[in-house]
Design a protein around this motif. Sequence first.
Motif, PDB file in Angstrom:
ATOM      1  N   PRO A 176       0.813  -1.218   0.000  1.00  0.00           N
ATOM      2  CA  PRO A 176       0.000   0.000   0.000  1.00  0.00           C
ATOM      3  C   PRO A 176       0.846   1.267   0.000  1.00  0.00           C
ATOM      4  N   SER A 177       0.251   2.347  -0.443  1.00  0.00           N
ATOM      5  CA  SER A 177       0.844   3.669  -0.253  1.00  0.00           C
ATOM      6  C   SER A 177       0.251   4.270   1.018  1.00  0.00           C
TER       7      SER A 177
ATOM      8  N   SER B 209       2.919  16.623   6.753  1.00  0.00           N
ATOM      9  CA  SER B 209       2.381  15.836   5.642  1.00  0.00           C
ATOM     10  C   SER B 209       3.533  15.101   4.967  1.00  0.00           C
ATOM     11  N   ILE B 210       3.465  13.777   4.956  1.00  0.00           N
ATOM     12  CA  ILE B 210       4.492  12.993   4.260  1.00  0.00           C
ATOM     13  C   ILE B 210       3.789  12.031   3.312  1.00  0.00           C
ATOM     14  N   LYS B 211       4.515  11.576   2.313  1.00  0.00           N
ATOM     15  CA  LYS B 211       3.948  10.626   1.359  1.00  0.00           C
ATOM     16  C   LYS B 211       4.928   9.496   1.129  1.00  0.00           C
ATOM     17  N   VAL B 212       4.460   8.251   1.347  1.00  0.00           N
ATOM     18  CA  VAL B 212       5.267   7.051   1.127  1.00  0.00           C
ATOM     19  C   VAL B 212       4.608   6.264   0.002  1.00  0.00           C
ATOM     20  N   GLU B 213       5.271   6.197  -1.130  1.00  0.00           N
ATOM     21  CA  GLU B 213       4.683   5.553  -2.308  1.00  0.00           C
ATOM     22  C   GLU B 213       4.595   4.035  -2.121  1.00  0.00           C
ATOM     23  N   SER B 214       3.657   3.441  -2.828  1.00  0.00           N
ATOM     24  CA  SER B 214       3.509   1.985  -2.817  1.00  0.00           C
ATOM     25  C   SER B 214       4.801   1.313  -3.277  1.00  0.00           C
ATOM     26  N   GLY B 215       5.246   0.306  -2.523  1.00  0.00           N
ATOM     27  CA  GLY B 215       6.429  -0.440  -2.902  1.00  0.00           C
ATOM     28  C   GLY B 215       7.735   0.306  -2.745  1.00  0.00           C
ATOM     29  N   SER B 216       7.739   1.379  -1.970  1.00  0.00           N
ATOM     30  CA  SER B 216       8.974   2.140  -1.772  1.00  0.00           C
ATOM     31  C   SER B 216       9.626   1.750  -0.452  1.00  0.00           C
TER      32      SER B 216
ATOM     33  N   GLY C 129       6.850  -5.113  -5.017  1.00  0.00           N
ATOM     34  CA  GLY C 129       5.506  -4.660  -4.683  1.00  0.00           C
ATOM     35  C   GLY C 129       4.829  -5.476  -3.602  1.00  0.00           C
ATOM     36  N   GLU C 130       5.608  -6.230  -2.816  1.00  0.00           N
ATOM     37  CA  GLU C 130       5.021  -7.061  -1.764  1.00  0.00           C
ATOM     38  C   GLU C 130       4.843  -6.286  -0.462  1.00  0.00           C
ATOM     39  N   VAL C 131       5.728  -5.330  -0.190  1.00  0.00           N
ATOM     40  CA  VAL C 131       5.636  -4.523   1.025  1.00  0.00           C
ATOM     41  C   VAL C 131       6.041  -3.092   0.711  1.00  0.00           C
ATOM     42  N   THR C 132       5.617  -2.191   1.573  1.00  0.00           N
ATOM     43  CA  THR C 132       6.116  -0.824   1.590  1.00  0.00           C
ATOM     44  C   THR C 132       6.797  -0.632   2.935  1.00  0.00           C
ATOM     45  N   VAL C 133       7.960   0.002   2.946  1.00  0.00           N
ATOM     46  CA  VAL C 133       8.735   0.120   4.176  1.00  0.00           C
ATOM     47  C   VAL C 133       8.985   1.582   4.509  1.00  0.00           C
TER      48      VAL C 133
ATOM     49  N   GLU D 199      23.118   3.477   5.524  1.00  0.00           N
ATOM     50  CA  GLU D 199      22.006   2.580   5.212  1.00  0.00           C
ATOM     51  C   GLU D 199      20.940   3.284   4.383  1.00  0.00           C
ATOM     52  N   VAL D 200      20.713   4.549   4.667  1.00  0.00           N
ATOM     53  CA  VAL D 200      19.731   5.306   3.882  1.00  0.00           C
ATOM     54  C   VAL D 200      20.168   5.371   2.424  1.00  0.00           C
ATOM     55  N   LYS D 201      21.450   5.675   2.193  1.00  0.00           N
ATOM     56  CA  LYS D 201      21.948   5.775   0.825  1.00  0.00           C
ATOM     57  C   LYS D 201      21.991   4.412   0.137  1.00  0.00           C
ATOM     58  N   ALA D 202      22.245   3.354   0.910  1.00  0.00           N
ATOM     59  CA  ALA D 202      22.402   2.033   0.309  1.00  0.00           C
ATOM     60  C   ALA D 202      21.074   1.367  -0.015  1.00  0.00           C
ATOM     61  N   PHE D 203      20.025   1.617   0.795  1.00  0.00           N
ATOM     62  CA  PHE D 203      18.811   0.813   0.662  1.00  0.00           C
ATOM     63  C   PHE D 203      17.527   1.607   0.408  1.00  0.00           C
ATOM     64  N   CYS D 204      17.507   2.893   0.718  1.00  0.00           N
ATOM     65  CA  CYS D 204      16.258   3.656   0.590  1.00  0.00           C
ATOM     66  C   CYS D 204      16.194   4.359  -0.764  1.00  0.00           C
ATOM     67  N   ASP D 205      14.965   4.520  -1.260  1.00  0.00           N
ATOM     68  CA  ASP D 205      14.804   5.249  -2.519  1.00  0.00           C
ATOM     69  C   ASP D 205      14.195   6.632  -2.317  1.00  0.00           C
ATOM     70  N   SER D 206      13.702   6.930  -1.112  1.00  0.00           N
ATOM     71  CA  SER D 206      13.152   8.254  -0.849  1.00  0.00           C
ATOM     72  C   SER D 206      13.276   8.538   0.646  1.00  0.00           C
ATOM     73  N   PHE D 207      13.110   9.801   1.025  1.00  0.00           N
ATOM     74  CA  PHE D 207      13.260  10.161   2.438  1.00  0.00           C
ATOM     75  C   PHE D 207      12.426  11.385   2.771  1.00  0.00           C
TER      76      PHE D 207
END
Length: 515
Positions: A17-18, A38-45, A203-207, A216-224
Motif C-alpha cells: 500500500p501507499s 504531511s508525508i507521502k510514502v509511495e507503494s512499494g517504496s 511490490g510485496e511490502v512498503t517500508v 544505510e539510507v543511501k544504500a537501501f532507501c529510494d526516498s526520504f
Amino acid sequence: MNIATQIAAEALPKRAPSLETIGMTKIFGPLVALDDVSIKVESGSFHALLGENGAGKSTLVKCIMGFYNADKGSVILDGQEAEIKSPRDARDLGIGMVYQHFTLVPCLTAAENLVISRADAPAIIDWKAEKPKLEAFMDRMPFRVRLNEQVSSLSAGEKQKLEILKQLYLEQRFLILDEPTSVLTPGEADEVLGLLGEMARRGEVTVLMISHKFREVKAFCDSFTVLRRGRMTGSGDAQEASVEEMSRMMIGDTEIRERAERRKHNDAKAVLDLAGLSALDGEGRPVVKTLNLKVKAGEIVGIAGVSGNGQSALVEVLAGQRDLADGAISINGKPFEPKRADFDRFKVFGLPEEPLKNATVPRMSVAENIAFRSYDKPPISSLGWWMSPGPMRKKAEELIARYRVKTTSPDSPIEALSGGNVQRAVLARELSGDVDVLIVANPCFGLDFASVAEIRSQIMDQRNRGAAVLLVSEDLDEILELSDRVAVMSGGTIDYVSPIEDTDRNTIGQHMAGH
C-alpha cells in the motif's frame, strides 16, 4: 468466494500500500510535538524518516499506528482516508511496526511467538496443523529463523529477523521499522535491509524506516522525509540527495564544530593495560572472559561488538561498578584499582553510557555535578572539608561556557538538561584537567548532530594531547571514524584487534558475529 478462488487469492502476494499523512498535528500541553506534518510514502517504496532526537519521528509513527490520536490531520492509505484509533485498527489495515526493543516472549519458541501473535490464536494450538503452515510460510520468506528454538537462545540478529517475520506472518504490508539495525552486525543489517528492499521492489511490502545511519539510507532507501522540531523540513530522492543536504535539513543553521586532524604519535608507550580480565554477572556466570588489551598514549582503541557481548560489564569493571573476578589493570606499569584515589592519581577520566543514570545525581545542580571530581580540592575546599559555594559556582560557569552547555543557570538541576547537554556537562567535569586515560562508552547514543560533533571532537582532542582513549561503542560508524585500532568483543572476550587501516566493515562484522 468459492474455495478455488480463495486459494488463488491467498497464493498471490498482497499489493504493497501507499500511505500519506495530511496535516498531522499532535500537541502535549505546551509542546507541539507535530506541527502540520504531511508525508507521502509511495507503494512499494523503501522510505527513510530522518530527524534528530525530539524531531517528532516517534510521535508521527505512533499517530499512524494508533497509539496516539492526532489533534488534527489524517492518514490516507491507498488513496482512502483510514480511521485509526488504536493499534488494532492499524493491524487490521495491514500496518505493522518493528520496535527498537524486542516484543517477543523469551520463554516460548519462535513458532509459538508467531502463532500467539495472531488475533485468532486458538486457546489450544493444534501443532500438527500449524507446523506445516509455518514451514510453508518460512519457505516464502526472504530469511529464516529456527522455528523450534526458544527465543531466549536466539542471537540478537535472529530475534530482530523474527520480529520482522512476525509482521509478515500477520500479513502487514506497510512495515514501520524503528532503528532496525541497532542490534545487528553489519552483515546482518545489509542482509535484512537488502531482502526487504527486494520485497518492496516486487511490490510485496512498503517500508518506512526510522534511521540515523546515512550509509544505510543511501544504500537501501529510494526516498526520504526529514523532520525537525515537529515540522517537515524536506524530502526527496535518497539516491540523488547528498548526505550533506540531508544533514542540513535535519540541523538547520546549527553551528557544527569541526574536528581537529588526527595527530601522529611516534613510538608511543602502552599506558592502559588490561591483563586477563574476568568478571561475573549476578548469578555467577562469566560476562567478561580473560580479556587482554593495551592502549597506547595518543591512541584511540575502539571496542566494537553487538550489544550484550560483555561491553557494558567491561566498562562497569573499569569504573568500579562491578567486581573484578580475575586479572589485573595497570596504568603506566603500575597497578590500578578503580577507586577515587587511583582515578585522581593516574588521571583516569570517563564518560559512561547513560550519564544521567551512571555519572550524575539528577536532582543536584549542574554546578554540583561538575564539582564531583574537585569538591574536596582547592579552591572549592579548604582545610580538607570546608566547601565554598562561590568558587564552585565560578568554576561551573567557566566550564559551562567553555563546553557550551545549554542551561538556564548553573543552579538548575542537571536532570532538566537535554541528553546532549548532560553529556557536555559530564565532559566538562571529566576533561577540564590533565587526562592520561579516557574511557568512554556509547558517548553519542541518541544525541543531536551538534552534540555528536562536539563530543567526538573532544575525544579526538584528548587523543591528540596524548591521552590513551578506550572507546566502547555499538555504533560501528563511530568506531571507524575515530579509532586508530579496533578490537572486537564477542562472547565476553576480545579475539580480534587490528589497526583501522588494515581492516574493513565486513571483516569487523564477521568477528562481531563470532566467525
